[in-house]
Design an enzyme around this catalytic site. Structure first.
Site, PDB file in Angstrom:
ATOM      1  N   LEU A   1       1.035  -1.251   0.020  1.00 53.98           N
ATOM      2  CA  LEU A   1       0.008   0.006   0.024  1.00 53.98           C
ATOM      3  C   LEU A   1       0.812   1.263   0.008  1.00 53.98           C
ATOM      4  O   LEU A   1       0.587   2.269   0.657  1.00 53.98           O
ATOM      5  CB  LEU A   1      -0.975   0.074   1.265  1.00 53.98           C
ATOM      6  CG  LEU A   1      -1.982  -1.330   1.164  1.00 53.98           C
ATOM      7  CD1 LEU A   1      -2.884  -1.071   2.530  1.00 53.98           C
ATOM      8  CD2 LEU A   1      -2.945  -0.951   0.247  1.00 53.98           C
ATOM      9  N   CYS A   2       2.034   1.087  -0.751  1.00 56.76           N
ATOM     10  CA  CYS A   2       2.977   2.578  -0.844  1.00 56.76           C
ATOM     11  C   CYS A   2       3.106   2.740  -2.288  1.00 56.76           C
ATOM     12  O   CYS A   2       4.288   3.080  -2.582  1.00 56.76           O
ATOM     13  CB  CYS A   2       4.060   2.214  -0.024  1.00 56.76           C
ATOM     14  SG  CYS A   2       4.971   0.802  -0.324  1.00 56.76           S
ATOM     15  N   GLY A   3       2.083   2.580  -3.123  1.00 57.22           N
ATOM     16  CA  GLY A   3       2.266   2.922  -4.587  1.00 57.22           C
ATOM     17  C   GLY A   3       3.356   1.836  -5.366  1.00 57.22           C
ATOM     18  O   GLY A   3       3.386   0.599  -5.033  1.00 57.22           O
TER      19      GLY A   3
END
Length: 372
Positions: free
Chosen positions: A135-137
């Site tokens: 969930l950090c691109g």
């Protein structure tokens, strides 16, 4: 009984001569009916009932709360992470300059220092640093692609290689690819410490001193700003006589100017204030003399050098991860708001159409009763 007769009379009469029942809304008789499957230029058609739309709106509302909470958590953590990065850079860079200066003075002397020996490169060790969570691109994808590009370059040069994977995401990726040799898998923590960096440094030290590898490189994401992080490759060993930290292409990876970020609120929204932090570098005086033997100084400082450089890379990767997660959750929140708006418009349109249909049925029944 009367109601039954009326309902039977209305249903039995196939053609109604009342003009109101033929066209209940004569003001809009010239407007052609719209195709329910037609799509607007901005949003696609949504084919759901009122209950399904209400459930989707509630689901998106809960998702929006989760992404907004994760954004605030990442924003609170990135402050601590960027302070660690900016406060640690001057120490690691100054230590590196001192070691380079001592190493240059030892080039003219016949002294053997294992960690500074530049020998013919036959095998390279890559320390690939990724995050433990997603969930950090595309942060982890960029690091892995950078490592794979470096692996292809080494293969074209005919050199062997091995990996030291740090972080769960990198461990899962390389564990599924048997054709990539990995020496050890190491789990990264939430906030890196000197103890975690020492574990990586011990593995690197044993590989280089035993001459299993001839060069060690760090692959990590360099923290530039809250909206930018660049994957870089930094040479860790051997300690070359060059006066700066460079990547595999000879480009400097030192930061002469940093951006310091303060997270505040304005009108109930999270905003970022930026300050410039200029790092002043002082040249080491050539008249400086060391009381101890330079070899003893290098032997004592090399473990500190390795630990500081690895810790710096871990701190840079952590700050980049938190900043990327904050941006990713911010984009997810904005997308949830836009999607919720579109579904709310579709819900209101369906509800209005249902109410209008019910009103028309009541008016038609009233007109039928009036003719009785």
């Amino acid at each position: 009984m009367a109601i039954c007769n009326v309902s039977y009379w209305v249903s039995a009469k196939s053609s109604i001569s009342n003009p109101f029942l033929q066209n209940p809304n004569p003001l809009f008789s010239s407007i052609p009916p719209q195709n329910p499957r037609s799509k607007s230029p901005s949003t696609g058609a949504i084919h759901c009932g009122i209950r399904e739309l209400r459930e989707r709106i509630d689901s998106i509302k809960s998702t929006q709360k989760i992404t907004e909470a994760m954004k605030l958590v990442a924003a609170a953590k990135v402050r601590r992470a960027q302070e660690a990065v900016i406060n640690g850079r001057p120490f690691s860079e100054t230590l590196l300059e001192v070691l380079y200066d001592i190493n240059e003075r030892l080039q003219s002397e016949d002294i053997d220092v294992p960690l500074t020996n530049v020998r013919a490169v036959k095998k390279v060790a890559l320390v690939v640093i990724t995050s433990d969570r997603g969930l950090c691109g595309g942060l982890n994808n960029r690091v892995i692609k950078k490592a794979e590009a470096r692996i292809k370059e080494l293969e074209k040069l005919g050199l062997d290689y091995t990996l030291i994977s740090v972080g769960k995401k990198g461990n899962l990726y390389f564990n599924r690819r048997d054709y990539i040799p990995v020496d050890v898998f190491i789990k990264a923590g939430n906030f890196p410490t000197a103890k975690e960096a020492q574990v990586i440094a011990d593995n690197v030290f044993s590989l280089f001193v035993s001459e299993e590898v001839d060069k060690v490189e760090l692959v990590y994401t360099k923290f530039v700003s809250l909206i930018r992080s660049d994957p870089v490759i930094q040479t860790l060993l051997p300690l070359s006589p060059k006066g700066k930290v460079v990547d595999a292409n000879g480009t400097s990876v030192d930061a002469m100017e940093d951006e310091f970020f303060r997270l505040t609120t304005k009108q109930g929204k999270l905003i970022v204030e930026r300050d410039r932090v200029r790092i002043r570098r002082h040249e080491i005086s050539p008249l400086m003399e060391f009381e101890q033997d330079p070899v003893q100084i290098i032997d004592a400082m090399m473990p500190l050098y390795m630990n500081s450089q690895i810790l710096r890379a871990l701190q840079e990767a952590t700050a980049s991860e938190l900043a990327s997660r904050m941006n990713a959750m911010s984009n997810a929140t904005d997308n949830a708001i836009e999607l919720r708006k579109g579904l709310s418009m579709a819900y209101n349109r369906e509800r209005q159409a249902k109410i209008t249909g019910e009103i028309l049925e009541i008016v038609a029944g009233a007109e039928a009763l009036r003719e009785l």
